[in-house]
Design an enzyme around this catalytic site. Sequence first.
Site, PDB file in Angstrom:
ATOM      1  N   HIS A  56      -0.083 -20.196   6.938  1.00 22.95           N
ATOM      2  CA  HIS A  56       0.944 -21.216   7.009  1.00 22.95           C
ATOM      3  C   HIS A  56       1.807 -20.787   8.369  1.00 22.95           C
ATOM      4  O   HIS A  56       1.943 -21.563   9.096  1.00 22.95           O
ATOM      5  CB  HIS A  56       1.863 -21.362   5.826  1.00 22.95           C
ATOM      6  CG  HIS A  56       1.248 -21.960   4.790  1.00 22.95           C
ATOM      7  ND1 HIS A  56       0.562 -21.666   3.827  1.00 22.95           N
ATOM      8  CD2 HIS A  56       1.285 -23.276   4.451  1.00 22.95           C
ATOM      9  CE1 HIS A  56      -0.085 -22.442   2.944  1.00 22.95           C
ATOM     10  NE2 HIS A  56       0.834 -23.435   3.218  1.00 22.95           N
ATOM     11  N   HIS A 105       3.690 -13.728   0.580  1.00 20.38           N
ATOM     12  CA  HIS A 105       3.422 -12.709   1.809  1.00 20.38           C
ATOM     13  C   HIS A 105       4.378 -11.746   2.100  1.00 20.38           C
ATOM     14  O   HIS A 105       5.299 -11.647   1.500  1.00 20.38           O
ATOM     15  CB  HIS A 105       3.243 -13.607   2.957  1.00 20.38           C
ATOM     16  CG  HIS A 105       2.100 -14.584   3.003  1.00 20.38           C
ATOM     17  ND1 HIS A 105       0.945 -13.864   3.353  1.00 20.38           N
ATOM     18  CD2 HIS A 105       2.006 -15.844   2.934  1.00 20.38           C
ATOM     19  CE1 HIS A 105      -0.107 -15.177   3.163  1.00 20.38           C
ATOM     20  NE2 HIS A 105       0.798 -16.221   3.305  1.00 20.38           N
TER      21      HIS A 105
END
Length: 150
Positions: A56, A105
């Site tokens: 992303h 993440h």
Amino acid sequence: MFLMVRRKKNWEAVFLLTAASGGALFNLLLKWYFHRIRPSIHPLIKETGYSFPSGHSMEAIIFYGMLGYFLCLFFESKFLQRLSVMGATGIILLVGLSRIYLGVHYPSDVLAAYAAGGVWLIICLTGLKIIVEVRQQNIRPGGGYRKNNN
């Protein structure tokens, strides 16, 4: 992209599509190479696949970076140019922070995605600049293209 094609910015539309799709493939290649597992400390959402680098965040810097660049080219007002850069930068940073906040993440995943996406963005923008300059040199002042005698 529809507006780009409608305003005869075909190469810009092609490069936006190329940058986004090429960036996605580059991200998959990096994930396959590094095989880093995702954080497991209380994630807010469940994601599958590898963690490094953040897809992303990488797509955000590529897409919104290119979009911000195009808006700077298309706007004549310095205020609107600065606003588009600030807007693109804000969205890019928020995407990266959201991936860390959601627990899917590590911060290093996001930073690596920004670095890799930034490199890919520069490569794509350089390619676009070269193509646009070559095409402009080959257009005759009265219209049409010059014959290349080489």
